[in-house]
Motif scaffolding. Structure first.
Motif, PDB file in Angstrom:
ATOM      1  N   ALA A  62    -100.475 -27.279  47.615  1.00 20.37           N
ATOM      2  CA  ALA A  62     -99.430 -27.533  46.647  1.00 20.37           C
ATOM      3  C   ALA A  62     -99.684 -28.904  46.036  1.00 20.37           C
ATOM      4  O   ALA A  62     -99.686 -30.020  46.755  1.00 20.37           O
ATOM      5  CB  ALA A  62     -98.025 -27.556  47.174  1.00 20.37           C
ATOM      6  N   LEU A  63    -100.166 -29.009  44.648  1.00 20.49           N
ATOM      7  CA  LEU A  63    -100.317 -30.239  43.894  1.00 20.49           C
ATOM      8  C   LEU A  63     -99.193 -30.644  43.171  1.00 20.49           C
ATOM      9  O   LEU A  63     -98.785 -29.874  42.458  1.00 20.49           O
ATOM     10  CB  LEU A  63    -101.647 -30.055  43.309  1.00 20.49           C
ATOM     11  N   TRP A  64     -98.716 -31.793  43.469  1.00 23.65           N
ATOM     12  CA  TRP A  64     -97.654 -32.456  42.664  1.00 23.65           C
ATOM     13  C   TRP A  64     -98.712 -33.254  41.608  1.00 23.65           C
ATOM     14  O   TRP A  64     -99.483 -34.165  41.826  1.00 23.65           O
ATOM     15  CB  TRP A  64     -96.878 -33.327  43.323  1.00 23.65           C
TER      16      TRP A  64
ATOM     17  N   MET B 100    -106.690 -32.024  33.303  1.00 24.14           N
ATOM     18  CA  MET B 100    -106.710 -31.700  34.977  1.00 24.14           C
ATOM     19  C   MET B 100    -106.060 -30.231  34.906  1.00 24.14           C
ATOM     20  O   MET B 100    -106.580 -29.408  35.624  1.00 24.14           O
ATOM     21  CB  MET B 100    -105.900 -32.538  35.714  1.00 24.14           C
ATOM     22  N   LEU B 101    -104.938 -29.853  34.527  1.00 24.19           N
ATOM     23  CA  LEU B 101    -104.236 -28.644  34.678  1.00 24.19           C
ATOM     24  C   LEU B 101    -104.863 -27.555  34.069  1.00 24.19           C
ATOM     25  O   LEU B 101    -105.115 -26.436  34.467  1.00 24.19           O
ATOM     26  CB  LEU B 101    -102.866 -28.794  33.975  1.00 24.19           C
ATOM     27  N   ARG B 102    -105.810 -27.839  33.114  1.00 29.42           N
ATOM     28  CA  ARG B 102    -106.733 -26.686  32.254  1.00 29.42           C
ATOM     29  C   ARG B 102    -107.645 -26.222  33.218  1.00 29.42           C
ATOM     30  O   ARG B 102    -108.106 -25.169  33.412  1.00 29.42           O
ATOM     31  CB  ARG B 102    -107.111 -27.238  30.908  1.00 29.42           C
ATOM     32  N   LEU B 103    -108.292 -27.291  33.851  1.00 28.23           N
ATOM     33  CA  LEU B 103    -109.296 -26.998  34.690  1.00 28.23           C
ATOM     34  C   LEU B 103    -108.784 -26.394  36.140  1.00 28.23           C
ATOM     35  O   LEU B 103    -109.461 -25.211  36.481  1.00 28.23           O
ATOM     36  CB  LEU B 103    -110.240 -28.257  35.121  1.00 28.23           C
ATOM     37  N   LEU B 104    -107.743 -26.719  36.442  1.00 27.73           N
ATOM     38  CA  LEU B 104    -107.087 -26.045  37.754  1.00 27.73           C
ATOM     39  C   LEU B 104    -106.557 -24.596  37.429  1.00 27.73           C
ATOM     40  O   LEU B 104    -106.891 -23.701  38.229  1.00 27.73           O
ATOM     41  CB  LEU B 104    -105.808 -26.993  38.307  1.00 27.73           C
TER      42      LEU B 104
ATOM     43  N   PRO C 292    -106.412 -19.005  38.651  1.00 30.88           N
ATOM     44  CA  PRO C 292    -105.592 -18.095  37.592  1.00 30.88           C
ATOM     45  C   PRO C 292    -104.128 -17.687  38.376  1.00 30.88           C
ATOM     46  O   PRO C 292    -103.404 -17.242  37.657  1.00 30.88           O
ATOM     47  CB  PRO C 292    -106.507 -17.113  37.085  1.00 30.88           C
ATOM     48  N   ASP C 293    -104.310 -17.254  39.634  1.00 33.68           N
ATOM     49  CA  ASP C 293    -103.182 -16.641  40.217  1.00 33.68           C
ATOM     50  C   ASP C 293    -101.983 -17.657  40.901  1.00 33.68           C
ATOM     51  O   ASP C 293    -101.072 -17.357  41.511  1.00 33.68           O
ATOM     52  CB  ASP C 293    -103.626 -15.858  41.517  1.00 33.68           C
ATOM     53  N   ALA C 294    -102.361 -19.200  40.652  1.00 36.61           N
ATOM     54  CA  ALA C 294    -101.832 -20.117  41.335  1.00 36.61           C
ATOM     55  C   ALA C 294    -100.341 -20.172  40.426  1.00 36.61           C
ATOM     56  O   ALA C 294    -100.126 -19.627  39.031  1.00 36.61           O
ATOM     57  CB  ALA C 294    -102.105 -21.222  41.076  1.00 36.61           C
ATOM     58  N   LEU C 295     -99.319 -20.457  41.140  1.00 40.85           N
ATOM     59  CA  LEU C 295     -98.135 -20.749  40.395  1.00 40.85           C
ATOM     60  C   LEU C 295     -97.921 -22.326  40.016  1.00 40.85           C
ATOM     61  O   LEU C 295     -98.063 -23.116  40.710  1.00 40.85           O
ATOM     62  CB  LEU C 295     -96.897 -20.537  41.604  1.00 40.85           C
ATOM     63  N   ARG C 296     -97.451 -22.290  38.578  1.00 41.34           N
ATOM     64  CA  ARG C 296     -97.560 -23.760  37.989  1.00 41.34           C
ATOM     65  C   ARG C 296     -95.990 -23.970  37.458  1.00 41.34           C
ATOM     66  O   ARG C 296     -95.322 -22.887  36.824  1.00 41.34           O
ATOM     67  CB  ARG C 296     -98.441 -23.958  36.835  1.00 41.34           C
TER      68      ARG C 296
ATOM     69  N   PHE D  14     -98.354 -27.395  41.168  1.00 40.24           N
ATOM     70  CA  PHE D  14     -99.271 -26.287  40.993  1.00 40.24           C
ATOM     71  C   PHE D  14     -99.754 -25.810  42.409  1.00 40.24           C
ATOM     72  O   PHE D  14     -99.795 -26.668  43.391  1.00 40.24           O
ATOM     73  CB  PHE D  14    -100.738 -26.934  40.444  1.00 40.24           C
ATOM     74  N   VAL D  15     -99.242 -24.612  42.697  1.00 41.61           N
ATOM     75  CA  VAL D  15     -99.228 -24.159  44.099  1.00 41.61           C
ATOM     76  C   VAL D  15    -100.231 -22.792  44.258  1.00 41.61           C
ATOM     77  O   VAL D  15    -100.009 -21.725  43.647  1.00 41.61           O
ATOM     78  CB  VAL D  15     -97.921 -23.636  44.553  1.00 41.61           C
TER      79      VAL D  15
END
Length: 258
Positions: A189-191, A203-207, A212-216, A236-237
């Motif tokens: 989990a990234l805050w 950063m969020l675009r790269l992540l 692609p299956d992470a929860l944002r 971002f989890v």
């Protein structure tokens, strides 16, 4: 940089977002009778006094948890942590994420938290001394790389940097990629702050491209004071636990009432 101290921001609306979701995830994960690992890379001091001069100066807690505590029913895991913290440390105490984890996890679980700032680390170790937590005085990502994959393999890592170091926005996607590869079953989990500068967007675009299956999940709120640059909070989890989707939908509705 070693200048950041979270006491100026403790209990703000971003903390409410981050800590309530962390509590939901840990509450769900501890329902199964299997031990887990908890790793936190940027721990801070774990316990904050919202009556302290630093906290009062910014008014962030007044706009945050002191304003919205009634959002959470008494049986919500975040509310339970707040209640226990107040009982043990006073009505104006506030638990940082390491204390949220320490209060929700079990003796069979493994807890590792890191803090590089010398004074913050000393306060962290003192606050967590009643609990079976290993407090590392080292760079958080170094600790995370050394521990992953952890034992037990089931577990959660919280990455919560201050973003005072501007290169964080470019290095974090690489760090997350390395950690998720080493610990492919772990919840990571990234805050991140949502700023008027939109510094988080690349950063969020790269992540998102890499996971692609992470929860944002993002929430927006008014700035705590005129000119304050943070206007929202994001999580971002990777490998989100069951129930998190429902929790974020509920939080979205709550934040829209601000």
């Amino acid at each position: 940089m070693l200048s950041y101290q979270h006491i100026y921001h403790a209990g703000n609306l971003a903390d409410v977002h981050k800590h309530s979701l962390l509590a939901v995830m840990l509450d769900y994960m501890t329902r199964k009778n299997k031990p887990l690992s908890y790793i936190e890379t940027h721990a801070g001091r774990a316990l904050y006094d919202l009556g302290a001069t630093e906290a009062v100066k910014t008014l962030e807690a007044a706009q945050g948890i002191e304003r919205v505590a009634d959002w959470f029913d008494a049986d919500h895991p975040y509310a339970r942590v707040l209640s226990q913290t107040h009982t043990e440390n006073g009505a104006r105490s506030y638990p940082g994420s390491p204390l949220v984890a320490a209060l929700l996890l079990r003796p069979t679980d493994s807890l590792h938290v890191a803090e590089l700032h010398p004074q913050e680390h000393a306060a962290l170790a003192l606050a967590l001394s009643p609990y079976p937590v290993k407090c590392h005085h080292r760079d958080g990502f170094e600790m995370a790389f050394a521990l992953t994959p952890p034992t037990p393999r089931r577990g959660l890592m919280l990455v919560d940097p201050s973003y005072e170091v501007k290169t964080d926005y470019t290095t974090i996607p690489r760090h997350i990629a390395k950690l998720s590869k080493a610990w492919n079953v772990g919840v990571i989990a990234l805050w991140y702050p949502i700023l008027t500068s939109a510094a988080h967007t690349p950063m969020l675009r790269l992540l998102g491209d890499a996971h692609p299956d992470a929860l944002r999940h993002e929430v927006r709120f008014p700035p705590a004071r005129p000119g304050h640059g943070m206007v929202g909070s994001g999580m971002f989890v990777i490998n989100p636990p069951y129930g998190l989707e429902m929790a974020v939908k509920h939080l979205t509705k709550l934040y829209k009432t601000l």
